[in-house]
Design a protein around this motif. Structure first.
Motif, PDB file in Angstrom:
ATOM      1  N   SER A 112      24.718  10.482  17.737  1.00 54.20           N
ATOM      2  CA  SER A 112      23.773  11.022  16.766  1.00 54.20           C
ATOM      3  C   SER A 112      22.352  10.567  17.047  1.00 54.20           C
ATOM      4  N   LEU A 113      21.411  11.513  16.889  1.00 52.79           N
ATOM      5  CA  LEU A 113      19.991  11.178  16.908  1.00 52.79           C
ATOM      6  C   LEU A 113      19.394  11.437  15.533  1.00 52.79           C
ATOM      7  N   TYR A 114      20.253  11.358  14.524  1.00 49.85           N
ATOM      8  CA  TYR A 114      19.760  11.505  13.161  1.00 49.85           C
ATOM      9  C   TYR A 114      20.508  10.508  12.292  1.00 49.85           C
ATOM     10  N   GLY A 115      19.788   9.518  11.819  1.00 47.63           N
ATOM     11  CA  GLY A 115      20.387   8.417  11.076  1.00 47.63           C
ATOM     12  C   GLY A 115      19.684   7.148  11.491  1.00 47.63           C
ATOM     13  N   ALA A 116      20.441   6.115  11.809  1.00 51.00           N
ATOM     14  CA  ALA A 116      19.832   4.847  12.208  1.00 51.00           C
ATOM     15  C   ALA A 116      19.168   4.945  13.576  1.00 51.00           C
ATOM     16  N   ASN A 117      19.697   5.785  14.465  1.00 46.58           N
ATOM     17  CA  ASN A 117      19.216   5.862  15.845  1.00 46.58           C
ATOM     18  C   ASN A 117      18.659   7.250  16.127  1.00 46.58           C
ATOM     19  N   ARG A 118      17.351   7.415  16.012  1.00 45.43           N
ATOM     20  CA  ARG A 118      16.727   8.716  16.236  1.00 45.43           C
ATOM     21  C   ARG A 118      16.193   8.883  17.650  1.00 45.43           C
ATOM     22  N   LYS A 119      16.410   7.869  18.472  1.00 42.36           N
ATOM     23  CA  LYS A 119      15.902   7.870  19.838  1.00 42.36           C
ATOM     24  C   LYS A 119      16.984   7.323  20.763  1.00 42.36           C
ATOM     25  N   PRO A 120      17.287   8.000  21.874  1.00 37.44           N
ATOM     26  CA  PRO A 120      18.290   7.476  22.801  1.00 37.44           C
ATOM     27  C   PRO A 120      17.934   6.056  23.230  1.00 37.44           C
ATOM     28  N   SER A 121      18.918   5.183  23.222  1.00 35.95           N
ATOM     29  CA  SER A 121      18.668   3.793  23.594  1.00 35.95           C
ATOM     30  C   SER A 121      18.737   3.623  25.109  1.00 35.95           C
ATOM     31  N   ALA A 122      18.221   2.499  25.584  1.00 32.98           N
ATOM     32  CA  ALA A 122      18.280   2.191  27.016  1.00 32.98           C
ATOM     33  C   ALA A 122      19.724   2.118  27.484  1.00 32.98           C
ATOM     34  N   ALA A 123      20.606   1.570  26.634  1.00 38.25           N
ATOM     35  CA  ALA A 123      22.023   1.466  26.991  1.00 38.25           C
ATOM     36  C   ALA A 123      22.654   2.845  27.128  1.00 38.25           C
ATOM     37  N   GLN A 124      22.297   3.768  26.237  1.00 34.47           N
ATOM     38  CA  GLN A 124      22.857   5.115  26.293  1.00 34.47           C
ATOM     39  C   GLN A 124      22.377   5.879  27.518  1.00 34.47           C
ATOM     40  N   LEU A 125      21.197   5.554  27.999  1.00 27.52           N
ATOM     41  CA  LEU A 125      20.622   6.261  29.149  1.00 27.52           C
ATOM     42  C   LEU A 125      20.824   5.527  30.471  1.00 27.52           C
ATOM     43  N   LYS A 126      21.467   4.377  30.419  1.00 30.19           N
ATOM     44  CA  LYS A 126      21.593   3.513  31.606  1.00 30.19           C
ATOM     45  C   LYS A 126      22.123   4.259  32.821  1.00 30.19           C
ATOM     46  N   ASP A 127      23.193   5.020  32.671  1.00 29.14           N
ATOM     47  CA  ASP A 127      23.817   5.707  33.808  1.00 29.14           C
ATOM     48  C   ASP A 127      23.436   7.178  33.892  1.00 29.14           C
ATOM     49  N   ILE A 128      22.398   7.583  33.145  1.00 28.63           N
ATOM     50  CA  ILE A 128      21.972   8.980  33.110  1.00 28.63           C
ATOM     51  C   ILE A 128      20.825   9.206  34.085  1.00 28.63           C
ATOM     52  N   ASP A 129      20.861  10.328  34.787  1.00 29.33           N
ATOM     53  CA  ASP A 129      19.787  10.689  35.705  1.00 29.33           C
ATOM     54  C   ASP A 129      18.839  11.721  35.094  1.00 29.33           C
ATOM     55  N   VAL A 130      19.424  12.692  34.393  1.00 26.57           N
ATOM     56  CA  VAL A 130      18.641  13.811  33.849  1.00 26.57           C
ATOM     57  C   VAL A 130      19.038  14.058  32.395  1.00 26.57           C
ATOM     58  N   VAL A 131      18.031  14.292  31.543  1.00 21.99           N
ATOM     59  CA  VAL A 131      18.277  14.646  30.144  1.00 21.99           C
ATOM     60  C   VAL A 131      17.772  16.065  29.920  1.00 21.99           C
ATOM     61  N   ILE A 132      18.641  16.927  29.408  1.00 23.74           N
ATOM     62  CA  ILE A 132      18.257  18.315  29.105  1.00 23.74           C
ATOM     63  C   ILE A 132      18.087  18.477  27.605  1.00 23.74           C
ATOM     64  N   PHE A 133      16.932  19.009  27.208  1.00 24.65           N
ATOM     65  CA  PHE A 133      16.686  19.336  25.797  1.00 24.65           C
ATOM     66  C   PHE A 133      16.678  20.854  25.675  1.00 24.65           C
ATOM     67  N   ASP A 134      17.545  21.379  24.809  1.00 21.61           N
ATOM     68  CA  ASP A 134      17.600  22.829  24.585  1.00 21.61           C
ATOM     69  C   ASP A 134      18.053  23.084  23.151  1.00 21.61           C
ATOM     70  N   ILE A 135      17.093  23.175  22.248  1.00 21.91           N
ATOM     71  CA  ILE A 135      17.372  23.427  20.832  1.00 21.91           C
ATOM     72  C   ILE A 135      16.364  24.452  20.314  1.00 21.91           C
ATOM     73  N   GLN A 136      16.829  25.409  19.549  1.00 23.52           N
ATOM     74  CA  GLN A 136      15.945  26.428  18.993  1.00 23.52           C
ATOM     75  C   GLN A 136      15.053  25.849  17.905  1.00 23.52           C
ATOM     76  N   ASP A 137      13.751  25.976  18.085  1.00 26.41           N
ATOM     77  CA  ASP A 137      12.774  25.540  17.092  1.00 26.41           C
ATOM     78  C   ASP A 137      12.305  26.755  16.289  1.00 26.41           C
ATOM     79  N   VAL A 138      11.568  26.505  15.192  1.00 32.19           N
ATOM     80  CA  VAL A 138      11.021  27.608  14.397  1.00 32.19           C
ATOM     81  C   VAL A 138       9.501  27.576  14.350  1.00 32.19           C
ATOM     82  N   GLY A 139       8.882  26.665  15.132  1.00 31.27           N
ATOM     83  CA  GLY A 139       7.433  26.675  15.263  1.00 31.27           C
ATOM     84  C   GLY A 139       6.660  26.123  14.083  1.00 31.27           C
ATOM     85  N   VAL A 140       7.311  25.275  13.279  1.00 33.82           N
ATOM     86  CA  VAL A 140       6.671  24.710  12.088  1.00 33.82           C
ATOM     87  C   VAL A 140       6.736  23.187  12.187  1.00 33.82           C
ATOM     88  N   ARG A 141       5.613  22.522  11.940  1.00 34.56           N
ATOM     89  CA  ARG A 141       5.512  21.091  12.211  1.00 34.56           C
ATOM     90  C   ARG A 141       6.561  20.262  11.487  1.00 34.56           C
TER      91      ARG A 141
END
Length: 394
Positions: A112-141
């Motif tokens: 989850s990135l909604y709750g206590a942890n809103r940002k991927p941690s270093a531990a979660q990304l330790k073995d990751i090479d590439v992160v893909i972001f693909d979520i539909q936005d609605v253009g409102v701040r």
């Protein structure tokens, strides 16, 4: 469409002209090609790499196949899926804590990135090479998905990971409006100094965040944006799937910029009904003749004014596309409030949504919409000029 047929043209020429004109019309009507559908632009970046996805239920191709399923079928090594507000399947209520788990279909771990942890941690990304972001936005701040994207980019910058944003059209991308956020009011419902309606796709906003040095300590993310094709900011785009439980259709998405202000007031925006963000009302009959009663339901747990008759306005039939962002609804409801001291149930949250305290204080002072809008024209002009540097779509 009108065709000009000259008398000297042969029947064959006339037919050919009509066919060509219809072909042009068809091309204009074609749907945009999403960033995720331009697979040749990003699959080489994933070959032999450990990949993390930041996705939800909107991360689909035009044929409704989910990006996670597609990449798994192509042999891409997905190590973790990060889920934003509303969860991986998009059925959680606004503000509801999202739990970690495992995706039943792919067997990939979900964090989850909604709750206590809103940002991927270093531990979660330790073995990751590439992160893909693909979520539909609605253009409102104040929509939270761009805030999730900001934190993901920041985590990638801090941990030396590549971030790929697969772009999607902005259903509110045809205009720019509202005050630019004052950083004193920055929060998860508004992190960056952009207007309420910023006229940017996720890819363009990502480039702006990176280019303007808005990540923590001015860090730069190794960013790649895969743009849409056959799209520009005047393209009318109807989302194939609701982006979140309480934005069920095009009308709600177009009204969202104007109606979300009420989340900091005693007025219901229709959560707990079938006309979410298309009706507004309070428990006093002074607010209007139209009535509705919010109830507890999936996607709207314990909605404001639950079980109480709300009186107000039905906005389901207005031309929200033409109207754009307007303050007339919040000003009108405030003027009808029987006890104005109780209208703003959370002044601080209202100001976070607005990105400034000017709107609230000027409404209380009895200022008109024209007077309030005039206060942000200089900052809006400066933003529009800065925005030009990051546009992907002429």
């Amino acid at each position: 469409m009108r065709f000009i047929i000259f008398p000297q043209m042969t029947s064959y020429s006339k037919l050919l002209l009509i066919v060509c004109m219809l072909g042009v019309s068809f091309l204009h009507a074609q749907k945009p090609i999403l960033g995720c559908e331009n697979t040749t632009a990003y699959l080489p970046d994933l070959k032999g790499k450990n990949v993390a996805l930041v996705v939800n239920h909107t991360t689909i191709f035009s044929n409704r196949q989910h990006l996670a399923d597609s990449l798994v079928s192509l042999g891409v090594k997905i190590k973790i899926i990060f889920a934003p507000e509303h969860g991986f399947r998009g059925d959680a209520s606004a503000g509801e804590k999202i739990s970690n788990g495992v995706d039943a279909k792919t067997g990939v771990a979900i964090a989850s990135l909604y709750g206590a942890n809103r940002k991927p941690s270093a531990a979660q990304l330790k073995d990751i090479d590439v992160v893909i972001f693909d979520i539909q936005d609605v253009g409102v701040r104040y929509y939270t998905y761009p805030s999730t994207m900001h934190y993901v980019m920041e985590a990638c910058a801090e941990n030396g990971k590549k971030c790929i944003v697969l772009d999607r059209p902005n259903p509110n991308g045809h205009y720019i409006a509202g005050p630019v956020l004052d950083r004193k009011f920055a929060s998860f419902v508004g992190m960056n100094p952009v207007p309420i309606v910023h006229g940017l796709t996720s890819g363009e906003l990502a480039q702006m965040i990176n280019g303007e040095g808005w990540l923590a300590k001015g860090a730069k993310c190794d960013l790649k944006v895969v743009a849409c094709q056959k799209y520009n900011h005047q393209t009318v785009y109807d989302l194939p799937i609701a982006p979140s439980p309480n934005l069920p259709n095009r009308q709600s998405i177009l009204l969202y910029p104007s109606i979300c202000f009420f989340e900091g007031t005693e007025i219901s925006v229709g959560r707990g009904t079938d006309t979410q963000f298309q009706v507004i009302g309070g428990t006093n009959p002074s607010y209007g003749k139209y009535t509705f009663t919010p109830t507890d339901k999936p996607g709207a747990i314990n909605p404001p004014n639950e079980g109480k008759v709300c009186y107000g306005l039905d906005l389901t039939k207005i031309n929200a596309y033409k109207e754009g962002l307007t303050l007339k609804y919040v000003i009108g409801m405030y003027q009808k409030a029987p006890d104005k001291n109780k209208f703003f149930t959370s002044p601080a949250f209202f100001d976070k949504l607005a990105g400034t305290d000017r709107i609230r204080t000027m409404i209380v002072a009895g200022k008109t919409e024209k007077e309030i809008v005039a206060t942000w024209q200089n900052e809006l002009k400066a933003f529009k000029e800065m925005r030009k540097k990051y546009l992907l779509y002429p």
